[in-house]
Write a protein that holds these residues in place. Structure first.
Motif, PDB file in Angstrom:
ATOM      1  N   ASN A 181      38.220  11.355 -21.495  1.00  0.00           N
ATOM      2  CA  ASN A 181      37.022  12.491 -21.385  1.00  0.00           C
ATOM      3  C   ASN A 181      36.514  12.721 -22.799  1.00  0.00           C
ATOM      4  OD1 ASN A 181      37.546  13.900 -18.418  1.00  0.00           O
ATOM      5  ND2 ASN A 181      39.497  12.870 -19.497  1.00  0.00           N
TER       6      ASN A 181
ATOM      7  N   GLN B  68      34.303  15.441 -25.599  1.00  0.00           N
ATOM      8  CA  GLN B  68      33.899  16.781 -25.885  1.00  0.00           C
ATOM      9  C   GLN B  68      33.338  16.732 -27.428  1.00  0.00           C
ATOM     10  OE1 GLN B  68      37.010  19.692 -25.804  1.00  0.00           O
ATOM     11  NE2 GLN B  68      35.513  21.376 -25.202  1.00  0.00           N
TER      12      GLN B  68
ATOM     13  N   LYS C 258      30.291  22.277 -26.481  1.00  0.00           N
ATOM     14  CA  LYS C 258      29.993  21.875 -25.318  1.00  0.00           C
ATOM     15  C   LYS C 258      31.365  21.520 -24.415  1.00  0.00           C
ATOM     16  CE  LYS C 258      25.466  19.733 -25.928  1.00  0.00           C
ATOM     17  NZ  LYS C 258      24.669  18.635 -25.568  1.00  0.00           N
ATOM     18  N   GLN C 259      31.352  21.518 -22.992  1.00  0.00           N
ATOM     19  CA  GLN C 259      32.498  21.382 -22.209  1.00  0.00           C
ATOM     20  C   GLN C 259      33.147  19.913 -22.470  1.00  0.00           C
ATOM     21  OE1 GLN C 259      31.130  22.380 -18.371  1.00  0.00           O
ATOM     22  NE2 GLN C 259      30.391  19.938 -17.932  1.00  0.00           N
TER      23      GLN C 259
ATOM     24  N   ASP D  81      33.778  16.436 -20.998  1.00  0.00           N
ATOM     25  CA  ASP D  81      33.231  15.820 -19.824  1.00  0.00           C
ATOM     26  C   ASP D  81      33.908  14.447 -19.541  1.00  0.00           C
ATOM     27  OD1 ASP D  81      29.677  16.881 -20.937  1.00  0.00           O
ATOM     28  OD2 ASP D  81      31.243  17.710 -19.277  1.00  0.00           O
TER      29      ASP D  81
ATOM     30  N   VAL E  51      30.616   7.403 -15.919  1.00  0.00           N
ATOM     31  CA  VAL E  51      29.504   8.319 -16.122  1.00  0.00           C
ATOM     32  C   VAL E  51      28.457   7.343 -16.403  1.00  0.00           C
ATOM     33  CG1 VAL E  51      29.723   8.565 -18.462  1.00  0.00           C
ATOM     34  CG2 VAL E  51      28.579  10.381 -17.239  1.00  0.00           C
TER      35      VAL E  51
END
Length: 117
Positions: free
Chosen positions: A39, A41, A45-46, A48, A62
């Motif tokens: 993931n 980051q 921002k979050q 992802d 993704v």
């Protein structure tokens, strides 16, 4: 206690490659039963999802990294990898390793990847 330790980050020029590793350890941690993911980051921002690999070895990505990143796992070494090719400035961020099975989940401490000329 389960620990996930990431390594392999750093500074790379656009178009370059890096391989991230996440080594898992802990008494009774059945690595092969966990779904693993990477993931990303960036500040403000979050966090992802970038890539995911199931306990059976099925991988998903993704859209922005498809064809450039590859997630793999080595159950004998309790390690998951993220091979990143053709890196772009927008791939910059802190990359976190994540492990999940059932209600149990664990996060690594994160590692910085910076893509810049």
């Amino acid at each position: 206690q389960v620990q996930l330790v990431e390594s392999g980050g750093g500074l790379v020029q656009p178009g370059g490659s890096l391989t991230l590793s996440c080594a898992a350890s802990g008494a009774g941690f059945g690595f092969s039963t966990y779904a693993m993911s990477w993931n990303r980051q960036v500040p403000g921002k979050q966090r992802d999802l970038v890539a995911h690999i199931s306990s059976a070895g099925k991988s998903t990505y993704v859209d922005s990294v498809k064809g450039r990143f590859t997630i793999t796992r080595d159950n004998a070494k309790n390690t998951v990898y993220l091979q990143m090719n053709s890196l772009k400035p927008e791939d910059t961020g802190v990359y976190y390793c994540h492990a999940r099975v059932g209600q149990y989940e664990f996060w690594g401490q994160g590692i910085q990847v910076t893509v810049s000329s």
